[in-house]
Structure formats: C-alpha cells, structure tokens
Write a protein that holds these residues in place. Sequence first.
Motif, PDB file in Angstrom:
ATOM      1  N   ARG A  25       2.903  -6.777   8.010  1.00  0.00           N
ATOM      2  CA  ARG A  25       3.637  -7.917   8.538  1.00  0.00           C
ATOM      3  C   ARG A  25       2.650  -8.855   9.242  1.00  0.00           C
ATOM      4  NH1 ARG A  25       8.612  -6.132  11.932  1.00  0.00           N
ATOM      5  NH2 ARG A  25       9.695  -7.841  10.937  1.00  0.00           N
ATOM      6  N   PRO A  26       3.039 -10.097   9.517  1.00  0.00           N
ATOM      7  CA  PRO A  26       2.095 -11.067  10.091  1.00  0.00           C
ATOM      8  C   PRO A  26       1.404 -10.589  11.364  1.00  0.00           C
ATOM      9  CG  PRO A  26       4.065 -12.195   9.346  1.00  0.00           C
ATOM     10  CD  PRO A  26       4.338 -10.732   9.193  1.00  0.00           C
ATOM     11  N   ALA A  27       2.110  -9.855  12.230  1.00  0.00           N
ATOM     12  CA  ALA A  27       1.502  -9.409  13.491  1.00  0.00           C
ATOM     13  C   ALA A  27       0.316  -8.474  13.254  1.00  0.00           C
ATOM     14  CB  ALA A  27       2.546  -8.710  14.360  1.00  0.00           C
ATOM     15  N   PHE A  28       0.333  -7.734  12.126  1.00  0.00           N
ATOM     16  CA  PHE A  28      -0.763  -6.803  11.861  1.00  0.00           C
ATOM     17  C   PHE A  28      -2.061  -7.564  11.613  1.00  0.00           C
ATOM     18  CE2 PHE A  28      -2.804  -3.415   9.070  1.00  0.00           C
ATOM     19  CZ  PHE A  28      -3.122  -2.608  10.149  1.00  0.00           C
ATOM     20  N   ARG A  29      -1.994  -8.670  10.867  1.00  0.00           N
ATOM     21  CA  ARG A  29      -3.185  -9.483  10.631  1.00  0.00           C
ATOM     22  C   ARG A  29      -3.782  -9.952  11.962  1.00  0.00           C
ATOM     23  NH1 ARG A  29      -4.054 -12.471   5.961  1.00  0.00           N
ATOM     24  NH2 ARG A  29      -1.799 -12.482   5.567  1.00  0.00           N
ATOM     25  N   ILE A  30      -2.908 -10.356  12.877  1.00  0.00           N
ATOM     26  CA  ILE A  30      -3.377 -10.868  14.171  1.00  0.00           C
ATOM     27  C   ILE A  30      -4.057  -9.771  14.965  1.00  0.00           C
ATOM     28  CG2 ILE A  30      -2.592 -11.824  16.375  1.00  0.00           C
ATOM     29  CD1 ILE A  30      -0.289 -13.144  14.571  1.00  0.00           C
ATOM     30  N   HIS A  31      -3.491  -8.552  14.969  1.00  0.00           N
ATOM     31  CA  HIS A  31      -4.100  -7.456  15.716  1.00  0.00           C
ATOM     32  C   HIS A  31      -5.387  -6.981  15.059  1.00  0.00           C
ATOM     33  CE1 HIS A  31      -1.396  -6.426  19.087  1.00  0.00           C
ATOM     34  NE2 HIS A  31      -0.502  -7.082  18.368  1.00  0.00           N
ATOM     35  N   VAL A  32      -5.465  -7.033  13.718  1.00  0.00           N
ATOM     36  CA  VAL A  32      -6.718  -6.669  13.056  1.00  0.00           C
ATOM     37  C   VAL A  32      -7.802  -7.694  13.387  1.00  0.00           C
ATOM     38  CG1 VAL A  32      -7.850  -6.328  10.816  1.00  0.00           C
ATOM     39  CG2 VAL A  32      -5.588  -5.365  11.221  1.00  0.00           C
ATOM     40  N   ARG A  33      -7.423  -8.971  13.493  1.00  0.00           N
ATOM     41  CA  ARG A  33      -8.385  -9.991  13.930  1.00  0.00           C
ATOM     42  C   ARG A  33      -8.978  -9.621  15.292  1.00  0.00           C
ATOM     43  NH1 ARG A  33      -4.465 -15.085  13.224  1.00  0.00           N
ATOM     44  NH2 ARG A  33      -4.399 -15.218  10.944  1.00  0.00           N
ATOM     45  N   GLU A  34      -8.124  -9.100  16.164  1.00  0.00           N
ATOM     46  CA  GLU A  34      -8.568  -8.739  17.512  1.00  0.00           C
ATOM     47  C   GLU A  34      -9.614  -7.626  17.487  1.00  0.00           C
ATOM     48  OE1 GLU A  34      -7.449  -9.625  21.024  1.00  0.00           O
ATOM     49  OE2 GLU A  34      -7.407 -11.386  19.730  1.00  0.00           O
ATOM     50  N   MET A  35      -9.487  -6.677  16.550  1.00  0.00           N
ATOM     51  CA  MET A  35     -10.431  -5.559  16.533  1.00  0.00           C
ATOM     52  C   MET A  35     -11.581  -5.780  15.557  1.00  0.00           C
ATOM     53  SD  MET A  35      -8.446  -2.466  14.533  1.00  0.00           S
ATOM     54  CE  MET A  35      -8.058  -2.550  12.773  1.00  0.00           C
ATOM     55  N   ALA A  36     -11.608  -6.950  14.881  1.00  0.00           N
ATOM     56  CA  ALA A  36     -12.614  -7.199  13.854  1.00  0.00           C
ATOM     57  C   ALA A  36     -14.032  -7.203  14.433  1.00  0.00           C
ATOM     58  CB  ALA A  36     -12.329  -8.514  13.146  1.00  0.00           C
ATOM     59  N   GLY A  92       6.321  -2.363  14.382  1.00  0.00           N
ATOM     60  CA  GLY A  92       6.467  -3.715  13.855  1.00  0.00           C
ATOM     61  C   GLY A  92       5.270  -4.277  13.128  1.00  0.00           C
ATOM     62  N   PHE A  93       4.262  -3.456  12.818  1.00  0.00           N
ATOM     63  CA  PHE A  93       3.068  -3.964  12.138  1.00  0.00           C
ATOM     64  C   PHE A  93       3.176  -3.864  10.621  1.00  0.00           C
ATOM     65  CE2 PHE A  93       1.279  -2.538  16.299  1.00  0.00           C
ATOM     66  CZ  PHE A  93       0.972  -3.809  16.775  1.00  0.00           C
ATOM     67  N   LEU A  94       3.924  -2.912  10.128  1.00  0.00           N
ATOM     68  CA  LEU A  94       4.138  -2.734   8.692  1.00  0.00           C
ATOM     69  C   LEU A  94       5.633  -2.709   8.403  1.00  0.00           C
ATOM     70  CD1 LEU A  94       1.620   0.185   7.877  1.00  0.00           C
ATOM     71  CD2 LEU A  94       1.175  -2.276   7.767  1.00  0.00           C
ATOM     72  N   LYS A  95       5.971  -3.015   7.168  1.00  0.00           N
ATOM     73  CA  LYS A  95       7.358  -2.920   6.705  1.00  0.00           C
ATOM     74  C   LYS A  95       7.404  -1.889   5.583  1.00  0.00           C
ATOM     75  CE  LYS A  95      11.086  -5.641   4.631  1.00  0.00           C
ATOM     76  NZ  LYS A  95      11.463  -6.959   4.069  1.00  0.00           N
ATOM     77  N   LEU A 144       0.844  -1.191   0.000  1.00  0.00           N
ATOM     78  CA  LEU A 144       0.000   0.000   0.000  1.00  0.00           C
ATOM     79  C   LEU A 144       0.878   1.239   0.000  1.00  0.00           C
ATOM     80  CD1 LEU A 144      -1.226   0.713   3.575  1.00  0.00           C
ATOM     81  CD2 LEU A 144      -0.173  -1.458   3.093  1.00  0.00           C
ATOM     82  N   THR A 145       0.318   2.330  -0.479  1.00  0.00           N
ATOM     83  CA  THR A 145       1.020   3.604  -0.507  1.00  0.00           C
ATOM     84  C   THR A 145       0.165   4.661   0.180  1.00  0.00           C
ATOM     85  OG1 THR A 145       0.038   4.314  -2.601  1.00  0.00           O
ATOM     86  CG2 THR A 145       2.070   3.002  -2.733  1.00  0.00           C
ATOM     87  N   VAL A 146       0.777   5.800   0.474  1.00  0.00           N
ATOM     88  CA  VAL A 146       0.026   6.911   1.064  1.00  0.00           C
ATOM     89  C   VAL A 146      -1.143   7.283   0.167  1.00  0.00           C
ATOM     90  CG1 VAL A 146       0.121   9.371   1.655  1.00  0.00           C
ATOM     91  CG2 VAL A 146       1.974   7.844   2.377  1.00  0.00           C
ATOM     92  N   GLU A 147      -0.869   7.409  -1.125  1.00  0.00           N
ATOM     93  CA  GLU A 147      -1.914   7.836  -2.065  1.00  0.00           C
ATOM     94  C   GLU A 147      -3.069   6.844  -2.120  1.00  0.00           C
ATOM     95  OE1 GLU A 147       1.789   9.846  -2.739  1.00  0.00           O
ATOM     96  OE2 GLU A 147       1.355   7.687  -2.747  1.00  0.00           O
ATOM     97  N   GLN A 148      -2.765   5.551  -2.091  1.00  0.00           N
ATOM     98  CA  GLN A 148      -3.829   4.548  -2.115  1.00  0.00           C
ATOM     99  C   GLN A 148      -4.726   4.665  -0.887  1.00  0.00           C
ATOM    100  OE1 GLN A 148      -1.240   1.122  -2.591  1.00  0.00           O
ATOM    101  NE2 GLN A 148      -2.147   0.669  -4.596  1.00  0.00           N
ATOM    102  N   ALA A 153       0.376   7.793  10.431  1.00  0.00           N
ATOM    103  CA  ALA A 153      -0.147   6.510  10.905  1.00  0.00           C
ATOM    104  C   ALA A 153       0.665   5.343  10.351  1.00  0.00           C
ATOM    105  CB  ALA A 153      -1.614   6.364  10.514  1.00  0.00           C
ATOM    106  N   LEU A 154       1.027   5.411   9.065  1.00  0.00           N
ATOM    107  CA  LEU A 154       1.820   4.336   8.458  1.00  0.00           C
ATOM    108  C   LEU A 154       3.198   4.238   9.102  1.00  0.00           C
ATOM    109  CD1 LEU A 154       0.909   4.908   4.707  1.00  0.00           C
ATOM    110  CD2 LEU A 154       0.190   2.980   6.124  1.00  0.00           C
TER     111      LEU A 154
END
Length: 244
Positions: free
Chosen positions: A215-226, A199-202, A127-131, A191-192
Amino acid sequence: MSVDAGDAAEKCGRFIRFALLPRLLPADDAEYLELVHEFLADAPFQEMTTAFALGLGLRVLSVSTQAGLVLGTTAESPFQLQREDYHGRMSASDRIVQGLIHLAIGAWCFPRAEDLREADEVLPARLTVEQIVEYLHSLCEELKSREERNGAVPSAEVRMAWQHVLALGKYADSSDGRGSFATLAGKVRYALNFLTNHGFLKREGPDNRPSWLARPAFRIHVREMAGHEAFAIVSRAAQENAHG
C-alpha cells in the motif's frame, strides 16, 4: 484558548486519529479526504498538525490523497513498536531473521531507488510467500558469496541473519506449503501478516494461495529506511544477484 483555537486543535486531533487507523485510506472516508485536502492547502493547519503530532511523539512523514497522513515515531515515543508487540516469545535469532525478512520485502517491492520516488498511486507488483522465500534465500546466498569473495563483513547482524536463513528449511513437509514458524516460509508469512495488520500491505486472494500488494504507506516507510546501512547492504546484494 479561544473557541477557534480549540476547534482547530480538535480538527488536528481528528486528522491524527484517522492516521492511527492503519488500514483506513482517504478514499474510504469523506472527512479524512477533506482533512487531507485542507492540510495540503492550509499552511497554519500543516504547522498545527505537525506540532500536535510531535507532542504525541509522532512525526509527519507524508500527506497525500492516496496514502493519507503517514506518521513515524520519535525517540521514546509511546507509539513505538515494542519487542513484545511483534512476537512475545521470539528468540534473538528469530528477531534478527525477521529484520532481514522485512528488509527483503522492502527491497523486493522497490528494487531501484527510482521505485521509491514514484508517486503513491503507482503500485508495485503483487508478492507471495513463495516469491519472498526464494528471493530471500537467493539474496542470502549472494551475501554469503560476497563475503567469500572479498572477506568483508560490513554488518555482523546482517551476517548472522543470512546464516540463520540459510540454515532454515524453506517449507514444511505439507501439501499446502504454508510452513510452521520454524520454517522460512512460516517466518515470511508471519512478517507479511504483520505488515498487513499494520496497514502496509493488502492481502488478496484465497486463504490457501494468498498474495499481497504494497500500500502507499509502505513505500513511504521504505523511503525512511533506505539510508540505513542494513537496507543498503541488502539492496546492493539484491541488485548484484539480479545481474549475476
């Protein structure tokens, strides 16, 4: 405490220490990877690590060879993110907008429920800032349209957030389009970068046109707030906007 129990406690402490280094993955450190394998195979080590973490105000969310030990915080944990840790001089409206930006980043990376159930090694698109700016702006237009169609206001904070977003200029008047913090692009970039530092994005690519990868940890944390209402509102609006 016996010598064996002391050694086991120290091992749990080392494992948690690795997890508190946000950019470190098991692939980067042989001992960390060894401890992940031991945790996955040894029930007593799992129980002791979970208890050790809980005593520190931490919750074990997931353990895998891709993501490592991923931790969340308990209520009143000393590891909880404080308002001043994010941005010491941020206004109330900026905090609300930042909340919506984080929700939008999560929804952009994982637009479908099945995306959140993917294995940790399955990475979402870059993803990019513009997107994110364009995605978020169209998302807020959809939230506005939904309210005008049915008159329902499911969340006052979400309503306030999309109003603030739509009132912002997207980009600064500059050739590089980076934008100051006063613009939507500047707020998205902030935010990015915050998610990258934790450690959530690279971040990849040149400074003038960077891109980010979850990164993998971001998917796990998004699951938590889903299951949170605000994320559900944003996700539904994103899906309606995509099919609209």
